[in-house]
Design an enzyme around this catalytic site. Sequence first.
Site, PDB file in Angstrom:
ATOM      1  N   ASP A 178       0.899  -1.156  -0.018  1.00 44.91           N
ATOM      2  CA  ASP A 178      -0.113   0.188   0.075  1.00 44.91           C
ATOM      3  C   ASP A 178       0.803   1.079   0.051  1.00 44.91           C
ATOM      4  O   ASP A 178       1.662   1.402   0.960  1.00 44.91           O
ATOM      5  CB  ASP A 178      -0.879  -0.096   1.214  1.00 44.91           C
ATOM      6  CG  ASP A 178      -1.747   1.113   1.384  1.00 44.91           C
ATOM      7  OD1 ASP A 178      -1.743   2.061   0.789  1.00 44.91           O
ATOM      8  OD2 ASP A 178      -2.998   0.863   2.027  1.00 44.91           O
ATOM      9  N   ASP A 217      23.627   2.495  -4.390  1.00 47.25           N
ATOM     10  CA  ASP A 217      23.596   1.137  -3.696  1.00 47.25           C
ATOM     11  C   ASP A 217      25.029   0.621  -4.109  1.00 47.25           C
ATOM     12  O   ASP A 217      25.851   1.243  -4.814  1.00 47.25           O
ATOM     13  CB  ASP A 217      22.387   0.179  -4.143  1.00 47.25           C
ATOM     14  CG  ASP A 217      21.940  -0.557  -3.178  1.00 47.25           C
ATOM     15  OD1 ASP A 217      22.845  -1.139  -2.319  1.00 47.25           O
ATOM     16  OD2 ASP A 217      20.788  -1.034  -3.104  1.00 47.25           O
TER      17      ASP A 217
END
Length: 658
Positions: free
Chosen positions: A239, A363
């Site tokens: 969500d 990253d």
Amino acid sequence: MRSFVKPLAAGAALLVSAACVQSGVPESALGASPPLDARVKPLLRVGGLQFRDLNRDGTLNAYEDWRLPAEQRAEDLVGRMTVAEKVGALMHSTLPGKGGVLGRADGYDLEALSRLVGEKHVTSFITRLTLAPAELAAQNNAVQELAEGSRLGIPLTISTDPRSHFQYVLGAAESGTGTTQWPELLGFAALRDPELVRRFGDIARKEYRAVGIHMALSPQLDLATEPRWGRTSGTFGSDAELTSVLGGAYVAGLQGGSEGLQANGVATVVKHWVGYGAQPEGFDAHNYYGRFARPGAALALHVAAFRGAFQAKAAGLMPAYPILVGATLDGEPIEEVSPGFSRQILTDVLRGRLAYDGLVLSDWAITRNCNERCRAPTAEAPQRPEDISTAWGVEDLTVRQRYVKGLQAGLDQFGGTDEVAPLVEAVQAGEISASRLNESVRRVLIPKFRLGLFENPYVDPAQADALIATPDDLALAAKVQREAQVLLQDRGTWPAAGKKVWLFGMDRAAAESAGLTVVSDPADADFAIVRSEAPSEMLHPNHFFGSRYKEGRLDFRDGDTAYEALRQASRHVPTALAIFLDRPAILTNVQDKAAVILANFGASDAAVLDVLLGKAVARGTLPFELPRSMAAVEAQDPGIPDDSVEPLYSRGAGIVRK
């Protein structure tokens, strides 16, 4: 330099006082000085106040003056740095472990670190030590002491991957770091309580700072839209709105407030910007075969999940690994490179539209070359740590070209590397302007100033044990482990009383501590408990991360040990399946065999038992849907949340009793 094995002073104020006595400065002249700790460099007295003379020039420079704003101090320090020192600041390496692999060891290798700090000028590192709090604090003090002795005395920023959760391992319920243990972020999503997330953040902040950690490479705000994705457990679920709200609460808790990074805070690096969860078949982008994502028309949802963290002024952000295939921006196709190399994603959207001005840290390993063992490892030649690369979309560029493209795209710092020479060469060749280099160096330095590291980067090992895992904090974490579970099924046949239990995947001692008698044959039991993780397959065993992240099917099949245990037990007695939903398991063929289905997102055996025995109440609801079949999983869109046909359990499902 003071040896790290010698006893350390108990408090920064005492150190300042001792330094004043040695220099002849009366203690009463300290005025409003913050606590200072100078172990290698001298202290200065200016106007009755104390400052650290970090470059040993005998004068107070702006970057040493704690009265000035962080931005002004950073600007002054950038002007004093050499090109080599600036390039070193753009590396985020690993604190080397003595005799360990990937930084995992019983202590730091200070000799190796002295080369990284003194010769390569690196000042940001991830720690992978998992020591008791006092030991870790002492080790982190040792590396700060080494850094204080550098030319400009720039303190180290020490980061960490999440340490406060535990991914359930059969038979284990202990933390290797001594911190409080909480469910994975999915557990917080199951409870949908922003204030609870913020309280967790407050506790994690206190625990991190107590051992000398200043930066959290978290939270993970990726939407869990592909059910097979192996990193689902680290998310807040599927969500976007809930992820945004809980992400903002997490940042506020860790950073010490909702208005940005505070002096007593921990800098959060929210990740992974953006679309990482939309990986076809769930294959993760740490691997060559998983280097693509397809968020498609749902890209805006994946972006929206980060808004709460931006509103709370997250100090840092980490771009995702995978190439966004077929994605568009204002009708224009996005260059098919990973977001760390995408100017459209980092500069046009992040810096431009969203006005984000924090640190952008890549990253790990995006500048490294992907060799044969990276692309196609075999059993005879498996992928090793030194073969890891994530330079997706720029495989044909040189390391130097990747640095340049990353900085031009909007990166500030490169994770998992200390290969400074190619970037130094690029700067010297004019491929990166001085102004662009300085811009990123400032962003690296500002959090160090805001956190007070230039005044005192040290911690008190004697206090670390007292500050971490306090009785109140442990009690709250234990309560959350229990309440964050989700009761999916109760067929009404679970015994109200009974003492004899047959176990699978649960520690016998935990059951006995709960007052139960463990039997060896389910036919002799009053009930049975089967603990399991979500099903998976080992599809890429020769890839370093392919062998570590869950992949493949989500359904239980004949021959699965937990499934066979469930079938065996349920023939004799009511049986509970307590399942760790690290991925959205398919439970269709489990429903008729389990009297109770109880899901968790990281819980001790004791926490599971308390819920099953009625001593605690599960209050969670599912943070994602559970599909009905693998056919439904294979037919869904990897970028769209909760879109399988006729899910067995919808997002939000769960029996919550008062």
